[in-house]
Design an enzyme around this catalytic site. Sequence first.
Site, PDB file in Angstrom:
ATOM      1  N   CYS A 292       0.921  -1.458   0.311  1.00  0.00           N
ATOM      2  CA  CYS A 292       0.186   0.058   0.089  1.00  0.00           C
ATOM      3  C   CYS A 292       1.005   1.287  -0.364  1.00  0.00           C
ATOM      4  CB  CYS A 292      -1.023  -0.107   1.073  1.00  0.00           C
ATOM      5  SG  CYS A 292      -2.146  -1.710   1.357  1.00  0.00           S
TER       6      CYS A 292
ATOM      7  N   HIS B  24      -2.570   8.167   5.071  1.00  0.00           N
ATOM      8  CA  HIS B  24      -2.843   7.711   4.591  1.00  0.00           C
ATOM      9  C   HIS B  24      -4.244   7.248   5.810  1.00  0.00           C
ATOM     10  CE1 HIS B  24      -1.846   3.635   3.660  1.00  0.00           C
ATOM     11  NE2 HIS B  24      -2.102   2.850   4.763  1.00  0.00           N
TER      12      HIS B  24
ATOM     13  N   HIS C  54      -9.154   2.532  -0.172  1.00  0.00           N
ATOM     14  CA  HIS C  54      -8.385   2.145   0.021  1.00  0.00           C
ATOM     15  C   HIS C  54      -7.656   1.898  -1.677  1.00  0.00           C
ATOM     16  CE1 HIS C  54      -4.333   1.175   0.185  1.00  0.00           C
ATOM     17  NE2 HIS C  54      -4.427   0.402   2.219  1.00  0.00           N
TER      18      HIS C  54
END
Length: 776
Positions: free
Chosen positions: A168, A301, A338
């Site tokens: 990620c 994030h 995400h």
Amino acid sequence: MKREEFEPAPMQTVVVVAVGAVTSQGDTAKALWDGVSTGHVAIRPVEHLPMTEYRTRIGGEVRSPVPPSPVAATVGGFRDRAFDFAFAAAQEAMDAAHTLVSGVAPERRAVVLGTCNAGLLSTLEWLGDGSGNGAAKLAMFGPPQAIAESLAAEFQCQGPTLSVNTACAAGANAIGYAADLIAFGRADIVLAGGTDALSDVAYAGFNSLGSLSPTPAAPYQDKRTGLSLGEGSGMLVLARADLVAAADIEPLCEIKGYGLSADGYHPTAPRPDGTGAARAIRAAMEWSGLADDEIGYINSHGTGTPRNDSAEAKATRLALRAAADSVPVSSSKSMIGHLLGAAGAVEAIITVGALGNGVLPPTANLVVPDPECRLDHVAIEPRVCRPRNAISNNFAFAGANASVAFADRPTSVVRPAAKVTRVALTGAGAVGAAGVGLEAALRALAEGRDCARIEDGMRLGRIETDPAEHLTRREARRMDRLGLLSTFAASQAVQAAGPDLIADDPTRVGVVFGTGLGPMQAMEQFVRPLREEGAAAANPAVFPNTVYNAAAGSVATLLGALGPTSTVTAGHAAGANALCYGYDLVSVGRATAILATAADTLTALVALAYRRLGIPMGPEDAFTLGEGAATVVLESADNARRRGATVYAEVLGHASASDALGVGRTDPQGAGSARAMRAAIANAGLGVSDIAQVWTNEVGWPAIDDPERLALDRVFGSSGPQRISAKRALGEQIGVGGLLATALAAFHPDRPRDGAVLVNSSSLGGTHFSIVLAPS
């Protein structure tokens, strides 16, 4: 050998000149900005996947029609959404930058692609029912490097063509790495970004971890319920500021710098106190020369999971100290989900928009903040504000952290030169078909021993040693075979370099991991039950190992190396890429030492894929498909001297070039290979006549070997330096070979005393690396 001593050149200022995006907000960067800047939530019921087995039915799904990538025509029309998204976003960005790009020579254009799942949809289509009976060519398009090499071909980028897979954090890492290429003079234009697509594998995996929210993610919210997955791509065109100024083009912003760090804590959970992520933020600020009170916005994030958000809030406070109370923070994932490996790139584009438009996007679903996440949240509604500098954060499985710092406009066209330190090789470790340790490989090479065995009519190089026997049960219990092999080789290398290497300051020793195929064993173990029994069979203990950087996280955790970490995936040249990236990080002081590590494993399906692709690996052929792992310790020469460490070689320079012909295609005349060799020698401050020995990429396959041979003849002449072909004995260990050859060259008893050594490595898809060593 006379090395020309260079004064460190000023670093090039790096600017963003164009962006492109495909997200659930729409199929352009403008649609993305228009959506997030107004707080529009584009997380809704997913339509193209069956969703009945999961805790959620929603995601940030791309619904806009996206044209098929050129790759679809080569695989019978099968469309991999990750490829389609990447090409659409890249086309938008490159079209916007066309005037500038067209004036830059192809060999000065580069590609850096970040992704988590890469061509997973192609891999799943090839696997079919788990037998690998799908179209064989689809197997070529699964690894991350396939997307990077496809983009290089489409946009004629013949400079470095690289892929990054820090899960990620990959998109952010890719942008930072791309900025380095320009800052250090390796490229003038870089197409950089990330891409990922929704899949049943991703949903089943996060569902098994209990991480999915049934409602759109609400990062930092009290009693938040988890994350929302998304898909898409973000691409940025980065360029040298002086070229942009000369073309009278107004850049969108400057990339000031970036920072990397490792948590070294857990396969999926962040370090709870936030210290790992804080180091990445501080590293980005320090490299950028930004003080605490100069940060005007943070695009966080912010996943919406309880542990991640609280750890990131603590990290923000640790990094910005007293200034943390006055820095606005928001999470775009509340509106688009995400995007995994694409998240860092798309969120970078949003950050660029915030700087340029004077609007801070909100955390759309944040109503009641968690007291543990106390920050200056931009909640529900956007905020009018014009920050001068901003940071975008992305943190990943396996404890990989990346932060990128941006400025609203460049203050100069060049920056002061970075202090450059010499880089020494002070330890190495290896395991392969020849046995355990570098000595075993050297013996096999000296004896000319063929390390292959015939298995189902194929020449394969298998590892007979079980690396788990060299670790405690507790150390080994969370690792797959890729992680076991990596930690085994890295432990050898650290032991050779000296235990004080890491003990002195763990935060200054990092891990850069290279792998060509990644966690195929874990992926097969995870996918097979899904196909047979459905999502309920998803194994939460296996899923964390399906990310490419899991092995890097295992090395960092086992050995306590908490400095910069990255995972690079340049096909069969991944190990060489890891070494080159590690060299860059040490040479400019971002780390005192890097454990450059590479590993790949052979499963039955991997071997079958290579055979079905027509690679000559039968009993009478010379090509041996092998598995293995290797590590070299790259350490600043000053630190090695301080420790009294033995220096086995010095890395003098390196270079990379691409043939830009597409996946699996190499220029038959060896043009890219020749460019990489010449550039590496020049970067080392040497002339061609200073090279006394070449460790070739020769693998026993004429389609790969003949172009390199022509390139060597063109660079050195037919009677040039001694050539050593280690892979003819040790096999082609997929992504390991270039790094292993570097270690062997440093330790070889017949290494030159008065000349330099050149090591070549190829992705087998037209991406070439060359590394120059001065053996001690």
